[in-house]
Design a protein around this motif. Structure first.
Motif, mmCIF file in Angstrom:
data_model
loop_
_atom_site.group_PDB
_atom_site.id
_atom_site.type_symbol
_atom_site.label_atom_id
_atom_site.label_comp_id
_atom_site.label_asym_id
_atom_site.label_seq_id
_atom_site.Cartn_x
_atom_site.Cartn_y
_atom_site.Cartn_z
ATOM 1 N N LEU A 155 0.875 -0.975 -0.247
ATOM 2 C CA LEU A 155 -0.289 0.048 0.167
ATOM 3 C C LEU A 155 0.860 1.392 -0.443
ATOM 4 C CD1 LEU A 155 -2.776 1.224 0.297
ATOM 5 C CD2 LEU A 155 -2.540 1.013 2.833
ATOM 6 N N HIS A 156 0.870 1.840 -1.162
ATOM 7 C CA HIS A 156 1.451 3.383 -0.765
ATOM 8 C C HIS A 156 0.259 4.446 -0.829
ATOM 9 C CE1 HIS A 156 5.531 0.920 -1.631
ATOM 10 N NE2 HIS A 156 4.417 0.491 -2.418
ATOM 11 N N TRP A 157 -0.105 5.167 -0.386
ATOM 12 C CA TRP A 157 -0.604 6.609 -0.532
ATOM 13 C C TRP A 157 -0.119 7.895 -0.884
ATOM 14 C CZ3 TRP A 157 -5.429 5.100 0.311
ATOM 15 C CH2 TRP A 157 -6.055 4.311 2.254
ATOM 16 N N PRO A 158 -0.173 8.836 -1.769
ATOM 17 C CA PRO A 158 0.005 9.867 -2.376
ATOM 18 C C PRO A 158 0.084 10.573 -1.166
ATOM 19 C CG PRO A 158 -2.464 9.378 -2.851
ATOM 20 C CD PRO A 158 -2.197 8.472 -2.523
ATOM 21 N N GLN A 159 1.087 11.597 -1.426
ATOM 22 C CA GLN A 159 1.489 12.878 -0.560
ATOM 23 C C GLN A 159 2.272 13.933 -1.105
ATOM 24 O OE1 GLN A 159 4.840 10.277 1.852
ATOM 25 N NE2 GLN A 159 3.950 9.187 3.290
ATOM 26 N N GLY A 160 2.046 15.181 -1.193
ATOM 27 C CA GLY A 160 2.774 16.301 -1.364
ATOM 28 C C GLY A 160 1.724 17.097 -0.811
ATOM 29 N N GLY A 167 -8.187 7.544 5.664
ATOM 30 C CA GLY A 167 -8.676 6.274 4.910
ATOM 31 C C GLY A 167 -8.587 5.518 6.362
ATOM 32 N N HIS A 168 -8.806 4.174 5.738
ATOM 33 C CA HIS A 168 -8.399 3.515 6.904
ATOM 34 C C HIS A 168 -7.567 2.323 6.974
ATOM 35 C CE1 HIS A 168 -11.622 0.531 5.963
ATOM 36 N NE2 HIS A 168 -12.172 1.383 5.330
ATOM 37 N N GLN A 170 -4.659 -0.369 5.549
ATOM 38 C CA GLN A 170 -3.528 -0.760 6.265
ATOM 39 C C GLN A 170 -2.396 -1.629 5.824
ATOM 40 O OE1 GLN A 170 -3.098 -0.762 10.764
ATOM 41 N NE2 GLN A 170 -4.405 0.435 11.126
ATOM 42 N N GLN A 171 -1.331 -1.585 5.034
ATOM 43 C CA GLN A 171 -1.052 -2.540 4.403
ATOM 44 C C GLN A 171 -0.734 -3.700 6.005
ATOM 45 O OE1 GLN A 171 3.201 -1.399 2.217
ATOM 46 N NE2 GLN A 171 3.856 -3.408 3.144
ATOM 47 N N GLY A 172 -0.767 -4.664 5.181
ATOM 48 C CA GLY A 172 -1.362 -5.881 5.900
ATOM 49 C C GLY A 172 -2.262 -6.397 6.431
ATOM 50 N N GLY A 173 -3.210 -5.698 6.211
ATOM 51 C CA GLY A 173 -4.720 -5.103 6.978
ATOM 52 C C GLY A 173 -5.103 -6.152 5.654
ATOM 53 N N SER A 174 -6.852 -6.670 6.242
ATOM 54 C CA SER A 174 -7.713 -7.024 4.982
ATOM 55 C C SER A 174 -8.720 -5.978 5.596
ATOM 56 C CB SER A 174 -8.429 -8.597 5.426
ATOM 57 O OG SER A 174 -7.168 -9.559 5.367
ATOM 58 N N PRO A 175 -9.332 -5.347 3.651
ATOM 59 C CA PRO A 175 -11.036 -5.470 4.270
ATOM 60 C C PRO A 175 -12.019 -6.068 4.436
ATOM 61 C CG PRO A 175 -9.894 -5.195 1.726
ATOM 62 C CD PRO A 175 -8.944 -5.774 3.259
ATOM 63 N N SER A 176 -12.974 -5.647 5.544
ATOM 64 C CA SER A 176 -13.890 -5.743 5.767
ATOM 65 C C SER A 176 -14.972 -6.290 5.105
ATOM 66 C CB SER A 176 -14.583 -4.547 7.211
ATOM 67 O OG SER A 176 -16.193 -5.897 7.480
ATOM 68 N N PRO A 177 -15.768 -7.440 5.398
ATOM 69 C CA PRO A 177 -16.875 -7.371 4.021
ATOM 70 C C PRO A 177 -18.187 -7.177 4.637
ATOM 71 C CG PRO A 177 -16.110 -9.168 5.500
ATOM 72 C CD PRO A 177 -15.669 -8.416 5.921
ATOM 73 N N ASP A 180 -19.094 -1.154 3.099
ATOM 74 C CA ASP A 180 -19.363 -0.065 1.893
ATOM 75 C C ASP A 180 -17.045 -0.397 1.199
ATOM 76 O OD1 ASP A 180 -17.521 2.082 2.133
ATOM 77 O OD2 ASP A 180 -19.608 3.117 2.922
ATOM 78 N N THR A 181 -17.733 -1.058 0.161
ATOM 79 C CA THR A 181 -15.797 -0.443 -0.437
ATOM 80 C C THR A 181 -15.150 -0.210 -0.585
ATOM 81 O OG1 THR A 181 -16.932 0.048 -2.481
ATOM 82 C CG2 THR A 181 -16.969 -2.676 -1.685
ATOM 83 N N LEU A 182 -15.344 1.593 -0.336
ATOM 84 C CA LEU A 182 -14.772 3.244 0.109
ATOM 85 C C LEU A 182 -13.791 2.364 1.145
ATOM 86 C CD1 LEU A 182 -14.152 5.819 -0.585
ATOM 87 C CD2 LEU A 182 -15.949 6.428 1.417
ATOM 88 N N LEU A 183 -12.415 2.390 0.440
ATOM 89 C CA LEU A 183 -11.080 2.502 1.955
ATOM 90 C C LEU A 183 -10.505 4.192 2.108
ATOM 91 C CD1 LEU A 183 -9.232 -1.191 0.372
ATOM 92 C CD2 LEU A 183 -11.263 -1.016 2.441
ATOM 93 N N ALA A 184 -10.610 4.770 1.243
ATOM 94 C CA ALA A 184 -10.354 5.692 1.054
ATOM 95 C C ALA A 184 -10.955 6.751 0.326
ATOM 96 C CB ALA A 184 -8.759 5.963 0.865
ATOM 97 N N LYS A 185 -10.606 8.311 0.829
ATOM 98 C CA LYS A 185 -11.280 9.625 0.262
ATOM 99 C C LYS A 185 -10.127 10.419 -0.008
ATOM 100 C CE LYS A 185 -12.943 12.428 2.153
ATOM 101 N NZ LYS A 185 -14.381 13.262 2.657
#
Length: 200
Positions: A155-160, A167-168, A170-177, A180-185
């Protein structure tokens, strides 16, 4: 060339009777269909009997609606999504959820292009307390992909400057089923004169 009228489709005939009943008080619709059926004043018997069954359903005479629907089914042998949707709806109204779900399950297989049947089955699943399956089918019906239970390997978040990210994941984590499917805004602000420059 002589004029030839195109026969009305079954879809049109059933929807017309449903719309006719919805334009009247339920009791008036029941009386209208009872009278016209007795006098055999109808263009299509199966659709008219469906209209009668639907009017009885709206009047909350669920046993009468079920009986009238069986007569419509007997007349229209090929079967139709409108007939099966009403059947499932009647059983739901009678609090016979298992039968309703069985009707919708079978009808969705028989008429896979009917959106009404898909949503009817979702209602039956909800009534039966099968909420996870109801949610999954709702997402499918709305064209959303279901979140998987896989692991986020990288996972690489944009920066600048001008970048805001909520977002919630994390690298190594799992999305909850279960959500909803939104992981980040991602929100980006820039003074660049062209949208293409912002994308860069």
């Amino acid at each position: 060339m002589p004029y030839r009228q195109t026969p009305d489709s079954a879809d049109f005939l059933f929807v017309r009777e449903k719309a006719r009943g919805l334009q009247m008080k339920a009791s008036d619709a029941v009386e209208f269909y009872r009278k016209t059926l007795a006098e055999k004043r109808y263009g299509n018997e199966a659709a008219h009997r469906y209209g009668f069954a639907h009017a009885l359903y709206l009047a909350r005479d669920y046993d009468g609606a079920w009986q009238a629907l069986q007569q419509a089914r007997a007349v229209y042998k090929p079967g139709h999504a409108a007939l099966e949707f009403l059947a499932g709806s009647i059983r739901l109204a009678q609090q016979r959820g298992d039968e309703a779900l069985a009707i919708f399950d079978k009808a969705v297989r028989q008429f896979p292009s009917s959106r009404a049947l898909v949503y009817g089955r979702i209602d039956a699943l909800t009534e039966a307390g099968k909420l996870e399956r109801a949610l999954a089918e709702t997402l499918d019906a709305q064209g959303h992909s279901r979140p998987g239970g896989g692991r986020i390997a990288e996972l690489h978040w944009p920066q600048g400057p001008g970048i805001r990210l909520d977002g919630h994941a994390q690298q190594g984590g799992s999305p909850s089923p279960h959500y909803d499917t939104l992981l980040a805004k991602l929100v980006v602000h820039s003074n660049a004169p062209h949208f293409e420059d912002v994308l860069r």
